[in-house]
Each structure stands twice: as C-alpha cells, then as structure tokens.
Design a protein around this motif. Structure first.
Motif, PDB file in Angstrom:
ATOM      1  N   THR A  29       0.545  -1.522   0.723  1.00  0.00           N
ATOM      2  CA  THR A  29      -0.003  -0.159  -0.133  1.00  0.00           C
ATOM      3  C   THR A  29       1.019   1.594   0.171  1.00  0.00           C
ATOM      4  O   THR A  29       0.127   2.180   0.064  1.00  0.00           O
ATOM      5  N   TRP A  30       2.367   1.617  -0.065  1.00  0.00           N
ATOM      6  CA  TRP A  30       3.434   2.371  -0.641  1.00  0.00           C
ATOM      7  C   TRP A  30       2.811   3.743  -1.214  1.00  0.00           C
ATOM      8  O   TRP A  30       2.665   4.690  -0.969  1.00  0.00           O
ATOM      9  N   GLN A  31       2.182   3.119  -2.555  1.00  0.00           N
ATOM     10  CA  GLN A  31       1.551   3.752  -3.619  1.00  0.00           C
ATOM     11  C   GLN A  31       0.580   5.061  -2.819  1.00  0.00           C
ATOM     12  O   GLN A  31       0.496   6.112  -2.130  1.00  0.00           O
ATOM     13  N   HIS A  32      -0.610   4.380  -2.028  1.00  0.00           N
ATOM     14  CA  HIS A  32      -0.998   4.977  -0.886  1.00  0.00           C
ATOM     15  C   HIS A  32      -0.742   6.086   0.165  1.00  0.00           C
ATOM     16  O   HIS A  32      -1.321   7.458   0.420  1.00  0.00           O
ATOM     17  N   PHE A  62       9.677   8.498 -18.173  1.00  0.00           N
ATOM     18  CA  PHE A  62       9.352   8.875 -16.327  1.00  0.00           C
ATOM     19  C   PHE A  62       7.491   8.474 -15.734  1.00  0.00           C
ATOM     20  O   PHE A  62       7.407   7.971 -15.260  1.00  0.00           O
ATOM     21  N   VAL A  63       7.040   8.911 -17.001  1.00  0.00           N
ATOM     22  CA  VAL A  63       5.636   9.099 -16.897  1.00  0.00           C
ATOM     23  C   VAL A  63       5.147   7.410 -16.937  1.00  0.00           C
ATOM     24  O   VAL A  63       4.212   6.862 -15.914  1.00  0.00           O
ATOM     25  N   CYS A  68       2.883   2.325 -14.182  1.00  0.00           N
ATOM     26  CA  CYS A  68       3.111   0.947 -13.939  1.00  0.00           C
ATOM     27  C   CYS A  68       3.526   1.021 -12.651  1.00  0.00           C
ATOM     28  O   CYS A  68       3.238  -0.407 -11.948  1.00  0.00           O
ATOM     29  N   LEU A  69       4.621   1.465 -11.720  1.00  0.00           N
ATOM     30  CA  LEU A  69       3.962   1.534 -10.205  1.00  0.00           C
ATOM     31  C   LEU A  69       2.645   1.700  -9.378  1.00  0.00           C
ATOM     32  O   LEU A  69       2.307   0.968  -8.629  1.00  0.00           O
ATOM     33  N   ARG A  70       1.988   2.474 -10.310  1.00  0.00           N
ATOM     34  CA  ARG A  70       0.479   2.623  -9.461  1.00  0.00           C
ATOM     35  C   ARG A  70      -0.412   1.332 -10.073  1.00  0.00           C
ATOM     36  O   ARG A  70      -1.179   0.803  -9.335  1.00  0.00           O
ATOM     37  N   SER A  78       7.791  -5.538 -10.675  1.00  0.00           N
ATOM     38  CA  SER A  78       7.551  -5.964 -12.349  1.00  0.00           C
ATOM     39  C   SER A  78       8.218  -4.579 -12.688  1.00  0.00           C
ATOM     40  O   SER A  78       7.754  -4.314 -13.923  1.00  0.00           O
ATOM     41  N   CYS A  79       8.361  -3.424 -12.475  1.00  0.00           N
ATOM     42  CA  CYS A  79       8.533  -1.949 -13.361  1.00  0.00           C
ATOM     43  C   CYS A  79       9.704  -1.906 -13.545  1.00  0.00           C
ATOM     44  O   CYS A  79      10.352  -0.302 -13.821  1.00  0.00           O
ATOM     45  N   GLN A  80      10.954  -2.853 -13.321  1.00  0.00           N
ATOM     46  CA  GLN A  80      12.242  -2.566 -13.662  1.00  0.00           C
ATOM     47  C   GLN A  80      12.512  -1.917 -14.301  1.00  0.00           C
ATOM     48  O   GLN A  80      13.651  -1.390 -15.137  1.00  0.00           O
ATOM     49  N   PRO A  81      12.338  -2.769 -15.461  1.00  0.00           N
ATOM     50  CA  PRO A  81      12.004  -2.657 -16.941  1.00  0.00           C
ATOM     51  C   PRO A  81      11.955  -0.990 -17.442  1.00  0.00           C
ATOM     52  O   PRO A  81      12.752   0.024 -17.945  1.00  0.00           O
ATOM     53  N   HIS A  82      10.448  -0.554 -17.121  1.00  0.00           N
ATOM     54  CA  HIS A  82      10.459   0.900 -17.367  1.00  0.00           C
ATOM     55  C   HIS A  82      11.444   1.827 -16.404  1.00  0.00           C
ATOM     56  O   HIS A  82      11.625   2.752 -17.547  1.00  0.00           O
TER      57      HIS A  82
END
Length: 110
Positions: A29-32, A62-63, A68-70, A78-82
């Motif tokens: 829940t870190w995003q929140h 960056f966007v 991806c993180l959201r 899973s967002c490592q490629p981004h």
C-alpha cells in the motif's frame, strides 16, 4: 544521472530516508500511504536545474514508470524495465551548464 542522485542525497536526504522507510514498511500500500512523503521528495528536488533538465528530457519514460508503479502496487519490482528505460534516458541527457549549480544548496521547506 549521478549528478541528480548526488543532489537528491545531498539536499533531500531526510525526505528520501522518510520516503524509503515508508515504502519498505508498506509493501502493498506504499503508493497510498507514502504519497505525501513522495511529494516532499519531489518538492525538494524539483527546483534544481539538473533535475528539471532530466525531467524535461525523459518525461515520457518517467510517466510510464509511474504508471507501472500505480498498476503494480503489490509488485513494484515488475516495473524494473520501466525504471531502466528512464535511467537509460537520464544518462543521455546533456547536463552542460546545469551541473555547475550542484554545489549551490537548493532551499526547501522543512
């Protein structure tokens, strides 16, 4: 990119540490839960010329990383490629002129 990391570490260390601790303490829940701390880091670094130049030059990457993180809050790895694409872009940004201001402290609210 190293210049941007140095600026963040030098002038925004407290904000980065608080944000990192929040993310580690709230893996799903870190995003929140950490949004306010993320904004403090962003506000701290946003006025520096090196950061501004990288953000401008690599905004698309960056966007995509933030999107991806959201979408993958439970598994941010899973967002490592981004992030790799964003960092790759940042490494290619011409920081001529912007790096000269690295030693100038960036004021930020406490």
């Amino acid at each position: 990119m190293q210049a941007a990391m140095n600026i963040t570490a030098k002038y925004c260390q407290k904000e980065m540490e608080e944000y990192g601790s929040c993310v580690a303490s709230n893996p799903s829940t870190w995003q929140h839960h950490c949004h306010e701390l993320k904004m403090k880091v962003a506000n701290c670094t946003s006025s520096h010329p090196v950061i501004q130049k990288i953000r401008s030059s690599c905004s698309k990457e960056f966007v995509q990383f933030e999107h991806c993180l959201r979408e993958n809050q439970a598994d941010p790895t899973s967002c490592q490629p981004h992030i790799a694409r964003f960092l790759g872009c940042a490494e290619t940004v011409d920081l001529s002129g912007a790096e000269a201001t690295i030693e100038t402290p960036v004021p930020h609210p406490t």
